[in-house]
Every structure is written in C-alpha cells, then in structure tokens.
Design a protein around this motif. Structure first.
Motif, PDB file in Angstrom:
ATOM      1  N   GLY A 126      23.427  16.539  46.821  1.00 49.42           N
ATOM      2  CA  GLY A 126      23.303  15.563  47.895  1.00 49.42           C
ATOM      3  C   GLY A 126      23.395  16.165  49.273  1.00 49.42           C
ATOM      4  N   ASP A 127      22.755  15.512  50.228  1.00 50.81           N
ATOM      5  CA  ASP A 127      22.782  15.909  51.636  1.00 50.81           C
ATOM      6  C   ASP A 127      22.041  14.816  52.410  1.00 50.81           C
ATOM      7  N   ALA A 128      21.702  15.097  53.646  1.00 52.83           N
ATOM      8  CA  ALA A 128      20.966  14.108  54.441  1.00 52.83           C
ATOM      9  C   ALA A 128      19.618  13.810  53.780  1.00 52.83           C
ATOM     10  N   PRO A 129      19.085  12.590  53.958  1.00 54.68           N
ATOM     11  CA  PRO A 129      17.789  12.260  53.363  1.00 54.68           C
ATOM     12  C   PRO A 129      16.744  13.323  53.672  1.00 54.68           C
ATOM     13  N   GLY A 130      15.992  13.689  52.636  1.00 54.47           N
ATOM     14  CA  GLY A 130      14.986  14.732  52.792  1.00 54.47           C
ATOM     15  C   GLY A 130      15.517  16.126  52.546  1.00 54.47           C
ATOM     16  N   PHE A 131      16.754  16.237  52.078  1.00 58.71           N
ATOM     17  CA  PHE A 131      17.312  17.567  51.826  1.00 58.71           C
ATOM     18  C   PHE A 131      16.539  18.308  50.746  1.00 58.71           C
ATOM     19  N   VAL A 132      15.947  17.565  49.812  1.00 58.55           N
ATOM     20  CA  VAL A 132      14.986  18.169  48.890  1.00 58.55           C
ATOM     21  C   VAL A 132      13.642  18.145  49.610  1.00 58.55           C
ATOM     22  N   GLN A 133      13.154  19.317  49.947  1.00 63.94           N
ATOM     23  CA  GLN A 133      11.959  19.407  50.770  1.00 63.94           C
ATOM     24  C   GLN A 133      10.697  19.494  49.922  1.00 63.94           C
ATOM     25  N   VAL A 134       9.631  18.902  50.438  1.00 65.93           N
ATOM     26  CA  VAL A 134       8.334  18.945  49.777  1.00 65.93           C
ATOM     27  C   VAL A 134       7.550  20.111  50.356  1.00 65.93           C
ATOM     28  N   LEU A 135       7.345  21.141  49.551  1.00 68.09           N
ATOM     29  CA  LEU A 135       6.548  22.277  50.001  1.00 68.09           C
ATOM     30  C   LEU A 135       5.067  21.941  49.918  1.00 68.09           C
ATOM     31  N   ASP A 136       4.676  21.322  48.827  1.00 65.81           N
ATOM     32  CA  ASP A 136       3.334  20.788  48.655  1.00 65.81           C
ATOM     33  C   ASP A 136       3.395  19.761  47.533  1.00 65.81           C
ATOM     34  N   GLU A 137       2.270  19.199  47.146  1.00 66.36           N
ATOM     35  CA  GLU A 137       2.287  18.093  46.179  1.00 66.36           C
ATOM     36  C   GLU A 137       2.721  18.509  44.771  1.00 66.36           C
ATOM     37  N   ARG A 138       2.887  19.798  44.554  1.00 63.22           N
ATOM     38  CA  ARG A 138       3.319  20.264  43.242  1.00 63.22           C
ATOM     39  C   ARG A 138       4.577  21.124  43.296  1.00 63.22           C
ATOM     40  N   THR A 139       5.212  21.178  44.487  1.00 62.96           N
ATOM     41  CA  THR A 139       6.368  22.066  44.632  1.00 62.96           C
ATOM     42  C   THR A 139       7.450  21.426  45.497  1.00 62.96           C
ATOM     43  N   LEU A 140       8.693  21.473  45.002  1.00 64.72           N
ATOM     44  CA  LEU A 140       9.857  20.999  45.738  1.00 64.72           C
ATOM     45  C   LEU A 140      10.814  22.157  45.995  1.00 64.72           C
ATOM     46  N   LEU A 141      11.567  22.050  47.088  1.00 67.56           N
ATOM     47  CA  LEU A 141      12.610  23.021  47.420  1.00 67.56           C
ATOM     48  C   LEU A 141      13.961  22.312  47.398  1.00 67.56           C
ATOM     49  N   LEU A 142      14.888  22.834  46.597  1.00 73.61           N
ATOM     50  CA  LEU A 142      16.224  22.254  46.494  1.00 73.61           C
ATOM     51  C   LEU A 142      17.252  23.318  46.874  1.00 73.61           C
ATOM     52  N   PRO A 143      17.863  23.212  48.067  1.00 73.55           N
ATOM     53  CA  PRO A 143      18.874  24.202  48.465  1.00 73.55           C
ATOM     54  C   PRO A 143      20.140  24.059  47.645  1.00 73.55           C
ATOM     55  N   ASP A 144      20.780  25.186  47.345  1.00 74.27           N
ATOM     56  CA  ASP A 144      22.053  25.153  46.632  1.00 74.27           C
ATOM     57  C   ASP A 144      23.174  25.281  47.656  1.00 74.27           C
ATOM     58  N   ARG A 145      23.749  24.148  48.028  1.00 69.58           N
ATOM     59  CA  ARG A 145      24.835  24.125  49.015  1.00 69.58           C
ATOM     60  C   ARG A 145      26.130  24.642  48.399  1.00 69.58           C
ATOM     61  N   ARG A 146      27.138  24.797  49.248  1.00 71.30           N
ATOM     62  CA  ARG A 146      28.420  25.294  48.777  1.00 71.30           C
ATOM     63  C   ARG A 146      29.011  24.393  47.710  1.00 71.30           C
ATOM     64  N   GLY A 147      29.636  25.002  46.719  1.00 75.37           N
ATOM     65  CA  GLY A 147      30.258  24.244  45.644  1.00 75.37           C
ATOM     66  C   GLY A 147      31.436  25.003  45.089  1.00 75.37           C
ATOM     67  N   ASN A 148      31.622  24.889  43.782  1.00 76.44           N
ATOM     68  CA  ASN A 148      32.794  25.514  43.160  1.00 76.44           C
ATOM     69  C   ASN A 148      32.513  26.914  42.616  1.00 76.44           C
ATOM     70  N   ASN A 149      31.281  27.391  42.822  1.00 74.70           N
ATOM     71  CA  ASN A 149      30.872  28.738  42.397  1.00 74.70           C
ATOM     72  C   ASN A 149      30.834  28.932  40.880  1.00 74.70           C
ATOM     73  N   ARG A 150      30.891  27.837  40.126  1.00 75.35           N
ATOM     74  CA  ARG A 150      30.686  27.965  38.678  1.00 75.35           C
ATOM     75  C   ARG A 150      29.219  28.309  38.380  1.00 75.35           C
ATOM     76  N   ILE A 151      28.321  27.854  39.246  1.00 73.42           N
ATOM     77  CA  ILE A 151      26.868  28.050  39.138  1.00 73.42           C
ATOM     78  C   ILE A 151      26.341  27.776  37.725  1.00 73.42           C
ATOM     79  N   ASP A 152      26.868  26.737  37.091  1.00 75.09           N
ATOM     80  CA  ASP A 152      26.431  26.393  35.737  1.00 75.09           C
ATOM     81  C   ASP A 152      24.932  26.128  35.671  1.00 75.09           C
ATOM     82  N   SER A 153      24.432  25.311  36.607  1.00 76.43           N
ATOM     83  CA  SER A 153      23.012  24.963  36.582  1.00 76.43           C
ATOM     84  C   SER A 153      22.138  26.192  36.806  1.00 76.43           C
TER      85      SER A 153
END
Length: 205
Positions: free
Chosen positions: A61-88
C-alpha cells in the motif's frame, strides 16, 4: 481426504453452473484503459506468490497510483520498507508467477491481475518510484497475463467500507501481546507496543 472432499475437476464443476457471458467477456490479457483507472485509483493491493508448494499473500500500500503503469502489459510495484523477511521476493526468485488484487476505498468491485514478476534494481525504475527522495530497495516488474474485475458481492457481504462494520483495534490482541506470548516472554510486548507508533512513522519509507 473424506467422502465429502472434492478431488477432481469434474466433481468440482458439477457443483456450479456455467459462468455467464459477462464473466468471460471481462477478462483480457492487457490493461484496458478502464482497468488502468482502477490501478491508478488504488492505494492498496494484495500480492500473491507461490513457491515450494506453498502459496502466500502479502499486503502492499501507498498513495493512489503507487503501482505504476509502464505500459498496457507491464506494471511496476515498488518494494517499500518492511520487516525484511522478503518472503514474497524469495518466492518470486523461485517461481515468477504472481497475482494482484487491487482495492479502491469506497468501491465494491476489485481488480484482479495475474502475471509474472521480475525483481529489478534498475536505477531508472528505482528513481521513478521514489517518495520524498526515499527509494525502494527493489521494484517488481510485472508482465500482465490476465486482468478482470471481480464483482461486488464479497465486499457487499462483508460491508468492508461501512463505518458500522469497523471495530476498535483494542478488540483484538496487540502486536506486542502476540509477540510476547509466541516468544514466551523473550520479547517485551509492552515495550514493543509503546514504541510502535514512532517506529511506524520513522520506517514508512
């Protein structure tokens, strides 16, 4: 397994009616402008990953639009600070398949995206996802394979956006209480809870 457990596709499909025309027509393999509007309005999504026979789901989660549209077939999802488990992220290294479920406050429909992800440290993509000069550690570059809207039934039934459905945080065990019990006192739960507000403010990005 029991006699009441469904184990074949034939048995499963026998329990349900055929999907309607609208249920099939809404799915496309690219981000249609109508679906792009959902992504750009969403401040929250769930990221699902799978690896080693285990599926996981993580909030983003973040401000609306935090998942950016690079083009109609590509999204950008930033990995913000968390607990550093990096499970995903560990899962994506092993198996690139991902699912995203976008929610928009006050809107009962959700948006489902399925695809594959790569973990990027491209300086240009990192800089593109900065907030107040603070950069994410990595950015997921998601290649879209399927997109469709999920109807409103689940959110209507749950009354997710209804103020009357909200409960006070104190109605559930605090994070400190959970940690103290699970660690058998190894973590000071009271101290953890006391420090949490400042910890959140200082580590959002």
């Amino acid at each position: 397994m029991t006699a009441h457990t469904l184990t074949t596709l034939e048995a499963l499909e026998a329990r349900y009616a055929e999907p309607g025309a609208a249920s099939l027509a809404k799915e496309v393999d690219y981000l249609h402008p109508h679906y792009r509007a959902f992504v750009e309005a969403s401040p929250f999504c769930l990221l699902s990953t799978v690896a080693g026979g285990q599926a996981e789901c993580s909030p983003r989660g973040d401000a609306p639009g935090f998942v950016q549209v690079l083009d109609e077939r590509t999204l950008l999802l930033p990995d913000r600070r968390g607990n550093n488990r990096i499970d995903s992220l560990r899962n994506i290294i092993a198996d690139p398949r991902v699912g995203l479920l976008f929610l928009v406050p006050g809107v009962d429909e959700t948006l489902r995206v399925a695809g594959t992800a790569q973990i990027s440290v491209d300086p240009a993509l990192i800089a593109r996802c900065e907030v107040d000069g603070k950069a994410p550690a990595t950015v997921l570059v998601i290649a879209i394979r399927s997109v469709f809207f999920q109807c409103a039934r689940a959110l209507v039934r749950s009354q997710l956006w209804s103020p009357q459905a909200q409960i006070p945080r104190s109605a559930l065990p605090s994070n400190g209480t959970i940690l103290a019990d699970l660690s058998r006192g190894g973590i000071d739960g009271h101290a953890y809870d006391e420090a949490q507000p400042e910890r959140l403010r200082g580590t959002l990005y």
